[in-house]
Scaffold this motif. Structure first.
Motif, mmCIF file in Angstrom:
data_model
loop_
_atom_site.group_PDB
_atom_site.id
_atom_site.type_symbol
_atom_site.label_atom_id
_atom_site.label_comp_id
_atom_site.label_asym_id
_atom_site.label_seq_id
_atom_site.Cartn_x
_atom_site.Cartn_y
_atom_site.Cartn_z
ATOM 1 N N LYS A 92 0.831 -1.219 0.000
ATOM 2 C CA LYS A 92 0.000 0.000 0.000
ATOM 3 C C LYS A 92 0.861 1.263 0.000
ATOM 4 C CE LYS A 92 -3.487 -2.544 2.487
ATOM 5 N NZ LYS A 92 -3.705 -3.171 3.693
ATOM 6 N N THR A 93 1.886 1.254 -0.854
ATOM 7 C CA THR A 93 2.764 2.431 -0.944
ATOM 8 C C THR A 93 2.739 2.970 -2.371
ATOM 9 O OG1 THR A 93 4.620 1.014 -1.432
ATOM 10 C CG2 THR A 93 4.382 1.717 0.854
ATOM 11 N N SER A 94 3.521 4.025 -2.565
ATOM 12 C CA SER A 94 3.581 4.687 -3.862
ATOM 13 C C SER A 94 4.850 4.255 -4.592
ATOM 14 C CB SER A 94 3.590 6.190 -3.570
ATOM 15 O OG SER A 94 3.746 6.897 -4.739
ATOM 16 N N VAL A 95 4.820 4.226 -5.914
ATOM 17 C CA VAL A 95 6.031 3.906 -6.681
ATOM 18 C C VAL A 95 5.961 4.582 -8.056
ATOM 19 C CG1 VAL A 95 5.237 1.754 -7.806
ATOM 20 C CG2 VAL A 95 7.627 2.022 -7.291
ATOM 21 N N THR A 96 7.142 4.926 -8.568
ATOM 22 C CA THR A 96 7.232 5.440 -9.943
ATOM 23 C C THR A 96 8.141 4.502 -10.712
ATOM 24 O OG1 THR A 96 7.000 7.709 -9.207
ATOM 25 C CG2 THR A 96 7.965 7.408 -11.376
ATOM 26 N N THR A 97 7.694 4.087 -11.899
ATOM 27 C CA THR A 97 8.497 3.137 -12.649
ATOM 28 C C THR A 97 8.235 3.283 -14.151
ATOM 29 O OG1 THR A 97 9.144 0.813 -12.722
ATOM 30 C CG2 THR A 97 6.801 1.235 -12.511
ATOM 31 N N ILE A 98 9.035 2.593 -14.957
ATOM 32 C CA ILE A 98 8.814 2.648 -16.415
ATOM 33 C C ILE A 98 8.528 1.231 -16.916
ATOM 34 C CG2 ILE A 98 9.856 3.170 -18.667
ATOM 35 C CD1 ILE A 98 11.533 5.329 -17.241
ATOM 36 N N LEU A 99 7.412 1.098 -17.623
ATOM 37 C CA LEU A 99 6.952 -0.226 -18.089
ATOM 38 C C LEU A 99 6.934 -0.311 -19.599
ATOM 39 C CD1 LEU A 99 3.856 0.023 -15.949
ATOM 40 C CD2 LEU A 99 4.956 -2.190 -16.045
ATOM 41 N N ARG A 100 7.137 -1.517 -20.096
ATOM 42 C CA ARG A 100 6.849 -1.776 -21.520
ATOM 43 C C ARG A 100 5.383 -2.183 -21.576
ATOM 44 N NH1 ARG A 100 11.270 -3.099 -24.768
ATOM 45 N NH2 ARG A 100 10.079 -4.713 -25.844
ATOM 46 N N ASN A 101 4.558 -1.385 -22.232
ATOM 47 C CA ASN A 101 3.123 -1.651 -22.368
ATOM 48 C C ASN A 101 2.747 -1.687 -23.839
ATOM 49 O OD1 ASN A 101 1.516 -0.066 -19.441
ATOM 50 N ND2 ASN A 101 2.478 -2.043 -19.694
ATOM 51 N N TYR A 102 1.535 -2.193 -24.108
ATOM 52 C CA TYR A 102 1.085 -2.315 -25.508
ATOM 53 C C TYR A 102 -0.239 -1.598 -25.709
ATOM 54 C CZ TYR A 102 4.954 -5.402 -26.023
ATOM 55 O OH TYR A 102 6.240 -5.889 -26.060
ATOM 56 N N LYS A 103 -0.335 -0.850 -26.817
ATOM 57 C CA LYS A 103 -1.587 -0.162 -27.159
ATOM 58 C C LYS A 103 -2.551 -1.182 -27.749
ATOM 59 C CE LYS A 103 0.954 4.013 -28.194
ATOM 60 N NZ LYS A 103 0.604 5.377 -28.023
ATOM 61 N N LYS A 104 -3.801 -0.729 -27.973
ATOM 62 C CA LYS A 104 -4.812 -1.634 -28.521
ATOM 63 C C LYS A 104 -4.386 -2.185 -29.892
ATOM 64 C CE LYS A 104 -9.695 -1.952 -29.595
ATOM 65 N NZ LYS A 104 -10.949 -1.252 -29.820
ATOM 66 N N ASP A 105 -3.699 -1.344 -30.694
ATOM 67 C CA ASP A 105 -3.277 -1.819 -32.026
ATOM 68 C C ASP A 105 -2.000 -2.648 -31.972
ATOM 69 O OD1 ASP A 105 -1.252 -0.020 -31.589
ATOM 70 O OD2 ASP A 105 -1.911 1.434 -33.095
ATOM 71 N N GLY A 106 -1.521 -2.974 -30.769
ATOM 72 C CA GLY A 106 -0.374 -3.873 -30.623
ATOM 73 C C GLY A 106 0.969 -3.161 -30.567
#
Ligand SMILES: Cc1cc2nc3c(=O)[nH]c(=O)nc-3n(C[C@H](O)[C@H](O)[C@H](O)COP(=O)(O)O)c2cc1C
Length: 369
Positions: A92-106
């Motif tokens: 239950k804490t806060s964090v800042t990070t960088i993720l590899r994510n994917y949009k709807k079109d891939g």
């Protein structure tokens, strides 16, 4: 308690309903993606997303509400950032990070995400808020810069090293007799190859400094002797420029420093001083002790630097025009590298100057006991 602490952040002339409406509109208008999840429901589902989130991901609110945000990760579930998020949600804490994510079109995008717990009455956890920022353009630019450095280091250094050694062979007559005219041109070529080499070395040094991959090999150094040997090595350069080098050694302290790097700094400052000095003038190198600081001053009587240029001097890629409106060569990185090296040693670097009368560049390192 939470209500009291944020009271001062409210718009005083608005009643509660208008304040809420303003907050809602602000969140709806934000360019960042903003989501709220409910950790008291199974699997911490999204209960609100703003239009910014849809703009970034391509998913409409209907396609998002009720799901856990992990659907943006595709198959990339073993990222360091996912572990950090899991831990933050659990604790239950806060964090800042960088993720590899994917949009709807891939398409892949780099998501700079901050999540924070939201507490209600009696400090009870009522929600998490996540703020997303698509930083793909920045990450791609960084990767292009890194490609550029690898081209510089591998594909430019090797041929220039070969050019330098071949020219040296010609200049020394090892490849056959050389006329005076040819020798003159070969010497000009050697000088140009040397400055190109210096530029590449500076760029690679700077990259190391910026990325924190710069390691200092500290040892106890006798400053007086070190400076003396640098000055001796510089005599030919000074002679060619008809500049006299004077050494005032007013102390003989020791420092804990990386000898090679300190020599690099002194050489850089000395070569600048000579470059900006007029014929038949003097450059004085003065070593003194001020309290527990070992201070080296390099004093020239050259063209000087205007007051407005001084703050820019130690920035990277700054090539100042001298008051006589001539550029004096160099990479624009030398002083930035000097500053970084001295600061990495815990020291300081600076300059004072009077246009038309000269400049004093100095640095200070702590005396070793
Ligand atoms: C408010 C909030 C916003 C989140 N936003 C994202 C997101 O944009 N992209 C993402 O990959 N994960 C996001 N997550 C993280 C996942 O929901 C999840 O916590 C993470 O994948 C680790 O847990 P898991 O192992 O159960 O998947 C968010 C989490 C919270 C609480």
């Amino acid at each position: 308690m939470a209500t009291q602490s944020c009271a001062h952040r409210r718009v005083p002339q608005f009643d509660q309903a208008r304040q809420l409406a303003l907050l809602f509109q602000a969140v709806e208008s934000a360019r960042n993606g903003i989501v709220i999840t409910d950790p008291n429901l199974p699997d911490n589902p999204i209960i609100y997303t703003n239009p910014g989130f849809s703009d970034i991901t391509g998913y409409s609110a209907d396609e998002i509400i009720g799901r856990n945000c992990r659907f943006l990760q595709g198959d990339e579930r073993d990222q360091q950032a996912v572990h950090e998020l899991r831990k933050a949600v659990k604790e239950k804490t806060s964090v800042t990070t960088i993720l590899r994510n994917y949009k709807k079109d891939g398409r892949l995008f780099f998501n700079e995400l901050t999540i924070s717990p939201v507490h209600g009455e009696n400090e009870r956890l009522v929600a998490f808020v996540g703020i997303q920022n698509d930083i793909t353009a920045r990450i791609e630019a960084q990767s292009r810069i890194s490609d550029f450095y690898s081209v510089v280091s591998h594909e430019l250094r090797t041929p220039i090293a070969k050019i330098k050694s071949s020219l040296a062979v010609i200049a020394e007559g090892e490849a056959g007799p050389v006329s005076d005219a040819v020798r003159r041109f070969v010497e000009i070529s050697i000088k140009s190859a040397d400055s190109l080499w210096g530029l590449i070395e500076n760029i690679l040094d700077f990259k190391k400094l910026e990325s924190g991959k710069f390691r200092l090999i500290l040892q106890r150094l006798a400053m007086a002797q070190l400076i003396e040997s640098v000055i001796a090595g510089f005599e030919p350069v000074a002679n060619r420029a008809s500049v006299k080098l004077k050494y005032q050694c007013l102390a003989s302290p020791a420092v804990n420093a990386d000898g090679q790097r300190i020599v690099q700094v002194v050489e850089n400052l000395l070569s600048n001083a000579i470059k900006f000095s007029s014929k038949d003038s003097e450059v004085t190198v003065r070593l003194i002790l001020r309290d527990s600081w070992v201070r080296l001053e390099i004093i020239d009587t050259g063209v000087g630097i205007t007051e407005s240029d001084i703050p820019k001097l130690f920035d990277k890629f700054q090539q100042l025009e001298s008051p006589d409106r001539r550029m004096r060569g160099g990479t624009g990185l030398g002083l930035a590298i000097c500053k970084a090296i001295i600061e990495a040693h815990g020291g300081q670097v600076g300059v004072h100057s009077t246009p038309g009368q000269g400049s004093t560049f100095w640095f200070e390192l702590e005396q070793a006991l």
